[in-house]
Design a protein around this motif. Structure first.
Motif, PDB file in Angstrom:
ATOM      1  N   MET A 197       0.841  -1.194   0.000  1.00 18.71           N
ATOM      2  CA  MET A 197       0.000   0.000   0.000  1.00 18.71           C
ATOM      3  C   MET A 197       0.872   1.237   0.000  1.00 18.71           C
ATOM      4  O   MET A 197       2.054   1.175   0.349  1.00 18.71           O
ATOM      5  CB  MET A 197      -0.922  -0.008   1.214  1.00 18.71           C
ATOM      6  N   PRO A 198       0.364   2.398  -0.427  1.00 19.66           N
ATOM      7  CA  PRO A 198       1.186   3.600  -0.506  1.00 19.66           C
ATOM      8  C   PRO A 198       1.773   3.969   0.840  1.00 19.66           C
ATOM      9  O   PRO A 198       1.157   3.775   1.890  1.00 19.66           O
ATOM     10  CB  PRO A 198       0.209   4.668  -1.003  1.00 19.66           C
ATOM     11  N   ARG A 199       2.977   4.512   0.810  1.00 17.69           N
ATOM     12  CA  ARG A 199       3.657   4.914   2.033  1.00 17.69           C
ATOM     13  C   ARG A 199       3.714   6.430   2.107  1.00 17.69           C
ATOM     14  O   ARG A 199       4.209   7.079   1.177  1.00 17.69           O
ATOM     15  CB  ARG A 199       5.062   4.318   2.059  1.00 17.69           C
ATOM     16  N   TYR A 200       3.218   6.980   3.193  1.00 17.04           N
ATOM     17  CA  TYR A 200       3.279   8.432   3.398  1.00 17.04           C
ATOM     18  C   TYR A 200       4.548   8.781   4.185  1.00 17.04           C
ATOM     19  O   TYR A 200       5.375   7.913   4.481  1.00 17.04           O
ATOM     20  CB  TYR A 200       2.018   8.921   4.127  1.00 17.04           C
ATOM     21  N   ALA A 201       4.702  10.045   4.525  1.00 21.49           N
ATOM     22  CA  ALA A 201       5.899  10.500   5.219  1.00 21.49           C
ATOM     23  C   ALA A 201       6.086   9.726   6.513  1.00 21.49           C
ATOM     24  O   ALA A 201       5.133   9.404   7.226  1.00 21.49           O
ATOM     25  CB  ALA A 201       5.801  11.993   5.513  1.00 21.49           C
ATOM     26  N   SER A 202       7.359   9.412   6.826  1.00 23.05           N
ATOM     27  CA  SER A 202       7.687   8.644   8.020  1.00 23.05           C
ATOM     28  C   SER A 202       8.551   9.477   8.951  1.00 23.05           C
ATOM     29  O   SER A 202       9.352  10.304   8.507  1.00 23.05           O
ATOM     30  CB  SER A 202       8.422   7.363   7.616  1.00 23.05           C
ATOM     31  N   ASN A 203       8.393   9.252  10.262  1.00 15.45           N
ATOM     32  CA  ASN A 203       9.221   9.945  11.249  1.00 15.45           C
ATOM     33  C   ASN A 203      10.516   9.209  11.537  1.00 15.45           C
ATOM     34  O   ASN A 203      11.329   9.657  12.351  1.00 15.45           O
ATOM     35  CB  ASN A 203       8.436  10.107  12.552  1.00 15.45           C
ATOM     36  N   LEU A 204      10.710   8.051  10.891  1.00 14.53           N
ATOM     37  CA  LEU A 204      11.951   7.318  11.078  1.00 14.53           C
ATOM     38  C   LEU A 204      13.122   8.106  10.513  1.00 14.53           C
ATOM     39  O   LEU A 204      12.990   8.826   9.520  1.00 14.53           O
ATOM     40  CB  LEU A 204      11.874   5.959  10.382  1.00 14.53           C
ATOM     41  N   LEU A 205      14.275   7.998  11.194  1.00 10.39           N
ATOM     42  CA  LEU A 205      15.453   8.710  10.712  1.00 10.39           C
ATOM     43  C   LEU A 205      15.901   8.143   9.367  1.00 10.39           C
ATOM     44  O   LEU A 205      16.374   8.869   8.500  1.00 10.39           O
ATOM     45  CB  LEU A 205      16.587   8.600  11.743  1.00 10.39           C
ATOM     46  N   ASP A 206      15.787   6.848   9.199  1.00 11.68           N
ATOM     47  CA  ASP A 206      16.201   6.197   7.955  1.00 11.68           C
ATOM     48  C   ASP A 206      15.062   5.354   7.425  1.00 11.68           C
ATOM     49  O   ASP A 206      14.505   4.520   8.147  1.00 11.68           O
ATOM     50  CB  ASP A 206      17.424   5.309   8.179  1.00 11.68           C
ATOM     51  N   GLU A 207      14.699   5.587   6.165  1.00  6.00           N
ATOM     52  CA  GLU A 207      13.712   4.739   5.542  1.00  6.00           C
ATOM     53  C   GLU A 207      14.324   3.362   5.293  1.00  6.00           C
ATOM     54  O   GLU A 207      15.506   3.246   4.953  1.00  6.00           O
ATOM     55  CB  GLU A 207      13.254   5.347   4.208  1.00  6.00           C
ATOM     56  N   PRO A 208      13.574   2.290   5.460  1.00  4.94           N
ATOM     57  CA  PRO A 208      14.141   0.954   5.253  1.00  4.94           C
ATOM     58  C   PRO A 208      14.393   0.683   3.774  1.00  4.94           C
ATOM     59  O   PRO A 208      13.699   1.205   2.899  1.00  4.94           O
ATOM     60  CB  PRO A 208      13.061   0.026   5.813  1.00  4.94           C
ATOM     61  N   LEU A 209      15.374  -0.177   3.496  1.00  7.33           N
ATOM     62  CA  LEU A 209      15.629  -0.632   2.134  1.00  7.33           C
ATOM     63  C   LEU A 209      14.554  -1.637   1.722  1.00  7.33           C
ATOM     64  O   LEU A 209      14.107  -2.456   2.522  1.00  7.33           O
ATOM     65  CB  LEU A 209      16.998  -1.287   2.032  1.00  7.33           C
ATOM     66  N   VAL A 210      14.165  -1.563   0.462  1.00 13.74           N
ATOM     67  CA  VAL A 210      13.232  -2.526  -0.110  1.00 13.74           C
ATOM     68  C   VAL A 210      13.937  -3.205  -1.277  1.00 13.74           C
ATOM     69  O   VAL A 210      14.695  -2.566  -2.022  1.00 13.74           O
ATOM     70  CB  VAL A 210      11.931  -1.844  -0.578  1.00 13.74           C
TER      71      VAL A 210
END
Length: 525
Positions: A1-14
């Motif tokens: 599903m679509p991903r909106y803005a995240s508060n994580l410091l680093d987005e995970p690798l896909v």
């Protein structure tokens, strides 16, 4: 599903990958709709049973001295009584022979050693004689002896002939109905009763016969311009009027007689709608849905065929592959498309071949596939060379290297809506011989970005074949894996990778990639 803005410091690798290419080329749809094991473009490559994509094997001239003009016809002649094995060819209106050990062609002698100068020429062996039809001259008959091959004149001036139930069948006699089918006497191609062994196919609808094919049991497939029929020619039915005729289709016909080929228990042919299967047509006759062409996955290429010259197309079935050569941007065949019947997929298109006719030989019991070309050469395909015996020359056409490449499906990293930042791309090779370059294409555009700063030597795992000049080192027997950073290549929604070799053998096992999925933009400009 679509991903909106995240508060994580680093987005995970896909991660995304294609570790098998067994699904073959599917180029008629958007690349982001392909299955994981499909690819969008393959040039001069084949796919093995385990899904590895590899450069096709090359060809050599046979014999070494070529003709100078277009090959009109080609066939293998095996005379059991004279123990003679020969290739017979027609070119420039003349007939020639070549034995297994010959380095050049020998022109046939006699008063009837010529055929029409440009027409397609059919050769058909019945018992120990070879019969020749060219659509203009009265049919020639070739007998074999130790010194010469002398044609004589027999039968009618057929456009095409075939052998079926120990008879010859022919059609296309000038001045006669174009839906008429003739048959010779049993085991006798010299005797034709035009009264009892002649029948018209299709209710005299004005739909001309275009091809014949000997099918299973007593069934003869009759391909017309707009329809297909089955004729049961049971030899116990003494006259043609007693033959049983069944219509297979009145919607689909054959556009080129040399594209008809037996494919296992089925039969493929080129129609105006693409490559069709007789088996599928017969199954579809029981439903309200028209059967889709076998060539639907490559319909974008089929649409490019020069249909005004499509009658020059030719095909064969060899080693579980239906090879179809068609004219694209040309008046003669110059692209060969390959359908693998084991994987049930198209493995791309082959360039550098210009076949006009295919023929198999069995010199000394060794089965080989040959094809005649528009330039007068008869080529032998090196597909029989084992991996242990192959050399650089195995991947040359008549002594010249040819390029190969494969372009993957679009990688979307399990997310269709979000843009991504590329992280890395890894390419895995084994048993290769080529120097390879890799590229990426973002968002289905025409521009490519090169990933490797210098060519990748994929031969590191192939070891050393002695003798070689000093100095040398042993190669690494491990699989070759090369990874490249794609961080600086810009963002994308989807990305494709193209692996290309300018020459020699490339064998690609898989492509793996990673990316960071970005937050979904509320508004994109």
């Amino acid at each position: 599903m679509p991903r909106y803005a995240s508060n994580l410091l680093d987005e995970p690798l896909v991660f995304d990958n294609s570790i098998s290419f067994i699904g073959g080329q599917v180029s008629g749809v958007r690349p982001n709709l392909l299955n994981q094991d499909q690819f969008s473009d393959g040039k001069n490559v084949d796919v093995d049973t385990f899904g590895t994509v590899v450069t096709r094997k090359g060809t050599v001239k046979f014999p070494s001295t070529a003709h100078s003009t277009n090959i009109q016809g080609l066939a293998y002649y095996d005379n059991p009584t004279a123990t003679k094995e020969r290739l017979i060819s027609a070119t420039g209106g003349n007939l020639y022979r070549c034995d297994a050990a010959d380095s050049s062609w020998t022109q046939l002698t006699g008063a009837k050693n010529s055929v029409h100068a440009t027409n397609q020429v059919d050769f058909v062996q019945l018992v120990d004689k070879m019969f020749v039809a060219d659509g203009s001259s009265v049919m020639r008959m070739i007998t074999n002896d130790a010194n010469s091959t002398v044609p004589s004149e027999h039968g009618l001036a057929f456009t095409s002939i075939t052998s079926h139930t120990n008879r010859l069948f022919g059609f296309g006699v000038s001045g006669q109905p174009d839906d008429a089918l003739w048959a010779s006497d049993i085991l006798d191609g010299e005797t034709w009763n035009t009264t009892t062994n002649q029948i018209r196919i299709g209710g005299h609808s004005g739909d001309p016969i275009r091809a014949l094919h000997s099918w299973h049991n007593f069934n003869l497939l009759v391909f017309k311009e707009r329809s297909v029929y089955i004729v049961n020619t049971d030899p116990s039915l003494l006259i043609a009027a007693n033959w049983w005729i069944k219509k297979v289709s009145d919607r689909v016909g054959c556009i080129a007689r040399r594209t008809v080929a037996q494919v296992g228990g089925d039969c493929f042919f080129l129609s105006r709608f693409g490559v069709m299967s007789v088996g599928q047509i017969m199954e579809g006759a029981q439903t309200i849905v028209e059967p889709q062409p076998i060539s639907t996955p490559i319909r974008d290429w089929i649409d490019k065929i020069n249909w005004s010259k499509a009658h020059t197309s030719c095909a064969t079935f060899w080693n579980n592959r239906y090879l179809l050569s068609v004219p694209i941007g040309s008046d003669t065949p110059n692209y060969t498309f390959v359908f693998n019947t084991v994987t049930r997929s198209w493995t791309g298109y082959w360039s550098g071949w210009t076949p006009t006719v295919f023929a198999e030989s069995a010199f000394a019991g060794d089965l080989r596939m040959h094809f005649g070309q528009t330039d007068g050469k008869v080529m032998k395909w090196l597909e029989y060379v084992s991996d242990d015996d192959e050399t650089d020359s195995t991947y040359k056409d008549d002594g010249s290297f040819y390029p190969s490449h494969v372009k993957t499906r679009a990688f979307i990293f399990r997310e269709r809506l979000n843009d991504k930042i590329g992280r890395s791309a890894e390419f895995e090779f084994n048993n290769s011989r080529a120097n390879v370059d890799v590229f990426q294409t973002r968002d289905d555009t025409s521009s490519e970005q090169r990933l490797n700063p210098s060519s990748i030597d994929t031969s590191e795992g192939s070891g050393i074949t002695l003798p070689v000049p000093l100095p040398w080192i042993f190669g690494d027997d491990a699989v070759i894996r090369k990874s490249f950073s794609t961080v600086a290549k810009g963002t994308f929604n989807e990305v494709q990778y193209r692996v290309s070799a300018a020459e020699n053998k490339m064998q690609l096992r898989g492509v793996k990639s990673s990316a960071i999925v970005m937050g979904l933009d509320a508004e994109k400009r």
